[in-house]
Write a protein that holds these residues in place. Structure first.
Motif, short mmCIF file in Angstrom:
data_model
loop_
_atom_site.label_atom_id
_atom_site.label_comp_id
_atom_site.label_asym_id
_atom_site.label_seq_id
_atom_site.Cartn_x
_atom_site.Cartn_y
_atom_site.Cartn_z
N ALA A 55 18.41 29.93 27.35
CA ALA A 55 18.11 29.37 25.93
C ALA A 55 17.10 28.05 25.96
CB ALA A 55 19.40 29.16 25.22
N LEU A 56 17.39 27.25 27.01
CA LEU A 56 16.56 26.11 27.00
C LEU A 56 15.17 26.34 27.28
CD1 LEU A 56 19.21 23.37 28.10
CD2 LEU A 56 17.73 23.40 25.88
N ASP A 57 15.09 27.37 28.56
CA ASP A 57 13.84 27.42 28.98
C ASP A 57 12.94 27.94 27.95
OD1 ASP A 57 14.47 26.62 31.52
OD2 ASP A 57 14.26 28.51 32.49
N GLU A 58 13.56 28.89 27.01
CA GLU A 58 12.72 29.46 25.99
C GLU A 58 12.37 28.55 24.99
OE1 GLU A 58 12.57 32.78 26.33
OE2 GLU A 58 11.28 32.91 24.64
N PRO A 105 25.10 18.73 32.19
CA PRO A 105 25.05 17.42 32.99
C PRO A 105 23.78 16.90 33.29
CG PRO A 105 25.34 19.20 34.58
CD PRO A 105 25.10 20.06 33.31
N THR A 106 23.51 15.65 33.45
CA THR A 106 22.24 15.12 33.79
C THR A 106 22.25 15.32 35.41
OG1 THR A 106 20.41 13.54 33.88
CG2 THR A 106 22.73 12.77 34.09
N ASP A 133 17.81 14.81 34.65
CA ASP A 133 17.59 16.38 34.72
C ASP A 133 16.88 16.71 33.49
OD1 ASP A 133 18.24 19.20 35.27
OD2 ASP A 133 18.88 19.13 33.18
N SER A 134 15.62 17.59 33.61
CA SER A 134 14.95 17.80 32.55
C SER A 134 15.52 18.35 31.32
CB SER A 134 13.67 18.88 33.05
OG SER A 134 12.93 18.36 33.94
N GLN A 135 16.38 19.39 31.71
CA GLN A 135 16.89 20.09 30.54
C GLN A 135 17.89 18.94 29.67
OE1 GLN A 135 18.15 23.97 31.65
NE2 GLN A 135 20.29 23.04 32.34
#
Ligand code: GLY
Ligand code: MN
Ligand code: MN
Length: 439
Positions: free
Chosen positions: A167-170, A29-30, A47-49
Motif C-alpha cells: 500500500a505504501l509503495d503505491e 518501525p523506523t 526508514d523511508s516508509q
C-alpha cells in the motif's frame, strides 16, 4: 499547509485504504541504528516508509495506526533522558512528539513489547513489513504469539498479516507538490556539484579529488547526505558499473564517468555525466557519446502519460543496438540482436528506475502482469549507457570507453520535466564549460 498536516493527511489516506481493505492495525518501525565498528555507528537515516508517514527522524520509533470507524494514530519513541541527551542530542520524548507530529498519543519505546499485544488483540488483520529486518520479524511475531496465548479468554489474534509496503509503495509512487519541490532542489544541488566536478577535472588529478569536490558542493548547499556512494570512474574504471574505490590517477585522453547525487530532506537525486578528462572528446569517444546521448533523448521522449514503464527502455535499446552495428561493435541484423539480447554485451542494465525517497524507489513496475503506465507525478531516472571492454572482436579505438548519461525526470500531464537540466549534457556545452575553466 504546514508539514505536520501533510504527514497526518498521508496517514489518513493510508488508514482509509486499510479500512477499505477490511481494517486492522498497522505497525511500522523506523530503521535500526547500525554499528560500523566497535562503538561507532553508520550515520543514522530513518526508514523511508516510516519517515514518509510522520517526518520523525529519531531512531527507536514505531508507528501504530488503527483502521476502522474511529481511526487512531500512535507513536512509540525514546523517552526523555537528560544523561543520554548530553551524548547524542535532544530527543522529543513521547509527550512533545505526539503534539509536534500530530499523533493521538505517544508512549516510550521501552513499553512497545508490553503494549503491542494489547494493540493487536481482536484486530482482524496486522499490516507490517516482514522479511526486511530479522529483529523486527522476531519482535512482531512474538507479539502475535502473546496474543494467541490469551485466546481461551475469548480474545482473537489477527487472522491475516499483510505486507504494508504494498500500500505504501503505491502511495509513494506519485509525488505530491512538497515532494516534487524537494526533488527539484536535490536535482539542482546535484547538477551544480557535477558542474563543479567538470571544472575541477584535468589530467593527473585523482578520482578522489573530484569526489571531494562533489561532496563539498552537496554539503555546502545544505543537503544532509549522499543518496548513494559516488562513482568517480576514469578510463577503464567506467566499465565497472558499481566502481566506488575512486582512487585512480586520471590520464590525458580518457573519459571520466561520474554517477553521484545528494539526498535532500529525505529525497534522492541521481545524476551521471561522462566527459573527457582533458576537456576535449576524441573521435571514438565522440561517436559513442553521441550515440548514448541520442538514446537518452529518444528514451526521454517516451516518458509521457499513457506510455508503459518499459517504453523508454525499449526505445533506448533499439537506438543503441542500431548504433553498435553502425560503429562495428556488433554484427548482424538489428531486430535479431535485440531479440537475442546481444546488445547486453555493451549495455547490460535497464534505462532507469523509480526515484524518490530511495534512489531505487518503490517496487511498482508492473500491475496485473503489464508494465505500469506513466501518470503525472511519477519520478524516475533515464540512464542509457555503453561500456566497452577490450576484446579481439571489438575495434581498439573503443576499448575501455564507458559512458552513461543519467537524468531525473518528472512525468507531467503532457510529457515530462527534466529535474537535472542544470548540468550540461551536449558535447559543445561540456567542452565549453571545461574550456572556460581552463582559460
Ligand atoms: N546510482 C545508482 C543508479 O544509477 O541506479
Ligand atoms: Mn540511477
Ligand atoms: Mn546513478
Amino acid at each position: 499547509m504546514i508539514l505536520v498536516d501533510i504527514f497526518r493527511a498521508r496517514r489518513a489516506r493510508l488508514l482509509a485504504s486499510l479500512t477499505a481493505q477490511g481494517g486492522g492495525v498497522a505497525v511500522i518501525p523506523t530503521a535500526p541504528e547500525r554499528e560500523r565498528n566497535r562503538g561507532t555507528n553508520f550515520p543514522y537515516r530513518a526508514d523511508s516508509q516510516f519517515f514518509y508517514l510522520c517526518g520523525f527522524r529519531e531512531p527507536e520509533a514505531v508507528l501504530v495506526l488503527i483502521a476502522g470507524d474511529s481511526p487512531r494514530q500512535f507513536l512509540f519513541c525514546r523517552a526523555k533522558n537528560e544523561e543520554q541527551e548530553a551524548w547524542t542530542g535532544c530527543r522529543y520524548g513521547p509527550e512533545a512528539a505526539a503534539g509536534h507530529f500530530g499523533f493521538d498519543s505517544a508512549w516510550p519505546i521501552d513499553e512497545l513489547d508490553r503494549k503491542l499485544p494489547e494493540l493487536l488483540i481482536n484486530q482482524p488483520a496486522l499490516w507490517t513489513s516482514l522479511a526486511f529486518e530479522p529483529e523486527w520479524d522476531r519482535r512482531i511475531l512474538a507479539a502475535i504469539k502473546t496474543v494467541r496465548a490469551s485466546i481461551r479468554s475469548g480474545d482473537t489474534a489477527p487472522g491475516t498479516v499483510h505486507e504494508i509496503s504494498v500500500a505504501l509503495d503505491e502511495m509513494r509512487l506519485t509525488k505530491d507538490e512538497t515532494e516534487i519541490a524537494a526533488m527539484r532542489r536535490a536535482g539542482d544541488i546535484s547538477a551544480a556539484a557535477h558542474c563543479r566536478a567538470m571544472r575541477a577535472t584535468c589530467p593527473d588529478r585523482f578520482e578522489y579529488e573530484i569526489e571531494a569536490e562533489l561532496i563539498h558542493a552537496f554539503r555546502a548547499a545544505g543537503s544532509q547526505s549522499l543518496a548513494y556512494p559516488p562513482i568517480v570512474a576514469s578510463g577503464p574504471n567506467a566499465c565497472v558499473l558499481h566502481y566506488t574505490d575512486n582512487d585512480r590517477r586520471m590520464l590525458d585522453g580518457e573519459l571520466l564517468l561520474i554517477d553521484a547525487g545528494c539526498e535532500l530532506d529525505g529525497y534522492a537525486s541521481d545524476i551521471t555525466r561522462t566527459f573527457p578528462v582533458n576537456g576535449r572528446f576524441s573521435g571514438s569517444q565522440r561517436d559513442l557519446y553521441q550515440l548514448v546521448l541520442a538514446a537518452s533523448h529518444t528514451a526521454r521522449a517516451q516518458v509521457r502519460p499513457g506510455n508503459g514503464w518499459n517504453a523508454p527502455h525499449e526505445a533506448a535499446v533499439a537506438m543503441l543496438t542500431q548504433g553498435f552495428v553502425d560503429l562495428g561493435l556488433l554484427k548482424g541484423e538489428v531486430q535479431e540482436l535485440i531479440k537475442t539480447q546481444a546488445y547486453r554485451r555493451f549495455y547490460m542494465h535497464r534505462t532507469g528506475h523509480w526515484l524518490g525517497m530511495d534512489v531505487h524507489d518503490t517496487s511498482c513496475y508492473k500491475t496485473d502482469g503489464q508494465w505500469r503506465p506513466f501518470v503525472p507525478g511519477m519520478t524516475l531516472t533515464i540512464e542509457p549507457g555503453c561500456y566497452v571492454r577490450p576484446a579481439d572482436d571489438v575495434p581498439e579505438a573503443f576499448w575501455n570507453i564507458g559512458i552513461r548519461i543519467e537524468d531525473n525526470v518528472l512525468v507531467t500531464p503532457d510529457g515530462c520535466e527534466i529535474l537535472t537540466e542544470n548540468v550540461p549534457r551536449e558535447i559543445d556545452a561540456i567542452e565549453n564549460l571545461m574550456r572556460d575553466e581552463n582559460l
